[in-house]
Design a protein around this motif. Sequence first.
Motif, short mmCIF file in Angstrom:
data_model
loop_
_atom_site.label_atom_id
_atom_site.label_comp_id
_atom_site.label_asym_id
_atom_site.label_seq_id
_atom_site.Cartn_x
_atom_site.Cartn_y
_atom_site.Cartn_z
N ARG A 79 6.75 1.02 -5.31
CA ARG A 79 5.78 1.81 -6.07
C ARG A 79 5.33 3.06 -5.32
NH1 ARG A 79 -0.43 0.64 -5.64
NH2 ARG A 79 -0.59 -0.32 -3.59
N MET A 80 5.16 2.98 -4.00
CA MET A 80 4.70 4.14 -3.25
C MET A 80 5.77 5.22 -3.19
SD MET A 80 1.63 3.37 -2.67
CE MET A 80 1.20 4.80 -1.69
N VAL A 81 7.02 4.81 -2.94
CA VAL A 81 8.11 5.77 -2.90
C VAL A 81 8.32 6.40 -4.28
CG1 VAL A 81 10.60 6.05 -2.57
CG2 VAL A 81 9.27 4.66 -0.96
N THR A 82 8.26 5.55 -5.33
CA THR A 82 8.45 6.04 -6.69
C THR A 82 7.34 7.01 -7.07
OG1 THR A 82 9.53 3.97 -7.33
CG2 THR A 82 8.69 5.36 -9.11
N TYR A 83 6.10 6.67 -6.73
CA TYR A 83 4.98 7.54 -7.11
C TYR A 83 5.09 8.91 -6.43
CZ TYR A 83 0.28 9.31 -7.88
OH TYR A 83 -0.79 10.10 -8.26
N GLU A 84 5.40 8.90 -5.14
CA GLU A 84 5.50 10.19 -4.45
C GLU A 84 6.67 11.02 -4.99
OE1 GLU A 84 4.26 11.07 -0.43
OE2 GLU A 84 4.50 8.92 0.00
N HIS A 85 7.76 10.35 -5.34
CA HIS A 85 8.90 11.09 -5.92
C HIS A 85 8.52 11.68 -7.27
CE1 HIS A 85 12.99 12.17 -7.01
NE2 HIS A 85 12.84 11.49 -8.14
N LEU A 86 7.87 10.87 -8.11
CA LEU A 86 7.45 11.36 -9.43
C LEU A 86 6.44 12.50 -9.28
CD1 LEU A 86 7.00 8.00 -11.38
CD2 LEU A 86 8.79 9.69 -11.73
N ARG A 87 5.50 12.32 -8.37
CA ARG A 87 4.44 13.32 -8.18
C ARG A 87 4.99 14.66 -7.67
NH1 ARG A 87 0.45 12.34 -3.26
NH2 ARG A 87 2.36 13.02 -2.21
N ASP A 88 5.84 14.59 -6.67
CA ASP A 88 6.28 15.81 -6.01
C ASP A 88 7.51 16.46 -6.66
OD1 ASP A 88 4.22 15.33 -4.23
OD2 ASP A 88 5.53 14.35 -2.76
N SER A 89 8.41 15.63 -7.20
CA SER A 89 9.67 16.18 -7.73
C SER A 89 9.70 16.27 -9.25
CB SER A 89 10.85 15.33 -7.25
OG SER A 89 10.91 15.30 -5.83
N VAL A 90 9.24 15.22 -9.93
CA VAL A 90 9.33 15.19 -11.39
C VAL A 90 8.14 15.87 -12.04
CG1 VAL A 90 9.51 13.70 -13.43
CG2 VAL A 90 10.68 13.06 -11.30
N LEU A 91 6.92 15.50 -11.61
CA LEU A 91 5.71 16.06 -12.21
C LEU A 91 5.27 17.36 -11.55
CD1 LEU A 91 3.79 12.67 -12.62
CD2 LEU A 91 4.97 13.98 -14.40
N GLY A 92 5.83 17.65 -10.39
CA GLY A 92 5.66 18.97 -9.78
C GLY A 92 4.28 19.30 -9.27
N ARG A 93 3.72 18.46 -8.41
CA ARG A 93 2.44 18.81 -7.79
C ARG A 93 2.67 19.74 -6.60
NH1 ARG A 93 -1.19 15.42 -3.73
NH2 ARG A 93 0.16 16.61 -2.35
N ALA A 94 1.96 20.86 -6.59
CA ALA A 94 2.07 21.81 -5.47
C ALA A 94 1.17 21.37 -4.34
CB ALA A 94 1.70 23.21 -5.93
N GLU A 95 1.59 21.58 -3.10
CA GLU A 95 0.83 21.19 -1.91
C GLU A 95 -0.53 21.88 -1.90
OE1 GLU A 95 0.12 19.00 1.42
OE2 GLU A 95 1.94 18.94 0.21
N GLY A 96 -1.59 21.09 -1.73
CA GLY A 96 -2.93 21.64 -1.62
C GLY A 96 -3.62 21.91 -2.94
N GLU A 97 -2.94 21.72 -4.07
CA GLU A 97 -3.54 21.97 -5.37
C GLU A 97 -3.99 20.66 -6.00
OE1 GLU A 97 -0.98 24.15 -7.92
OE2 GLU A 97 -0.81 25.90 -6.58
N VAL A 106 0.29 9.07 -15.57
CA VAL A 106 1.70 8.79 -15.90
C VAL A 106 2.46 8.33 -14.65
CG1 VAL A 106 3.88 9.85 -16.61
CG2 VAL A 106 1.78 10.36 -17.86
N GLY A 107 2.26 9.04 -13.54
CA GLY A 107 2.94 8.67 -12.31
C GLY A 107 2.53 7.31 -11.80
N VAL A 294 4.27 12.28 9.13
CA VAL A 294 4.35 12.60 7.70
C VAL A 294 2.99 13.12 7.23
CG1 VAL A 294 4.88 11.69 5.40
CG2 VAL A 294 6.07 10.80 7.40
N SER A 295 2.98 14.06 6.31
CA SER A 295 1.72 14.63 5.83
C SER A 295 0.89 13.58 5.12
CB SER A 295 2.00 15.78 4.86
OG SER A 295 2.72 15.32 3.73
N SER A 296 -0.42 13.80 5.06
CA SER A 296 -1.34 12.87 4.41
C SER A 296 -0.98 12.68 2.95
CB SER A 296 -2.78 13.41 4.55
OG SER A 296 -3.67 12.57 3.83
N PHE A 297 -1.24 11.49 2.43
CA PHE A 297 -0.92 11.17 1.03
C PHE A 297 -1.71 12.07 0.09
CE2 PHE A 297 -1.43 8.83 -2.94
CZ PHE A 297 -0.13 8.45 -3.21
#
Length: 297
Positions: A79-97, A106-107, A294-297
């Motif tokens: 779940r943690m790997v999937t969530y970070e992948h969805l958040r950063d790659s699929v749903l497109g969260r920009a760093e610091g935003e 959804v993620g 690794v950067s903070s969650f």
Amino acid sequence: ACAAAVAELVTFPLDLTKTRLQIQGEAAVRRDGAAAGRAVPYRGMLRTAAGIAQEEGVRKLWQGATPAVYRHIVYTGVRMVTYEHLRDSVLGRAEGESFPLWKAVVGGMSAGAIGQFFASPTDLVKVQMQMEGKRKLEGKPLRFRGVHHAFLKILSEGGVRGLWAGWVPNVQRAALVNMGDLTTYESVKHFLLLNTTLVDNSVTHSVSSACSGLVAAVLGTPADVVKTRVMNQPRDMQGRGLLYKSSMDCLIQTVQGEGFMSLYKGFIPTWMRMAPWSLVFWLTYEQIRKICGVSSF
């Protein structure tokens, strides 16, 4: 997975207590006649926990902890790997935003559902092993000699499908819990960082994890009650449940026979466990990420 294992072992007695409370007073069992005339031995969280320690031994408060750790190695790892992948790659969260709430929901729900599906067999074994001490007190024969015997017995009796008994309410619960846990943790954490003077440290992690534990308990307890009952019910030679046809049937029977609030049986130990579980998990997880560079969650 390491962070989850630490959190699981620290808070496991509350999980065992919660499971026992969720099984108490089961309307379908009373109607089936299996428990006719038998008084419920424990009432409430403290008396249930004390009864387990006094009648079964203090060590039994950790009965089922091994499959619980196995579960989190699979469940939390996925779940943690999937969530970070969805958040950063699929749903497109920009760093610091800030991350839109609907994307976090959804993620979180998707990651929880995927992780729990793969981990469902270990959850099934955990639930059934947690009830072994009660079966012994009731004079019933024990079903398992240990974790590996439990896996083999369930597999031999119900086949591969038998290992996924109760997976539907299990996945539903995980989706709701993760919506409360991951979504709330990340949303509260980034809100605090963007709108207060707090920085990314243990204080911020503690406040965020406390909020996530409460929301996860409120959202996930009804599905958890259904999951526990479906997984613990006796089954026929084909692996079909004798008390409930499906998770929906269990939900309807529980509400009709015991009232709506029966869906929140075990809520107090669930909440009391989820708050420190989230705290231990997130503090450990953030520190492991920091140690690994690794950067903070």
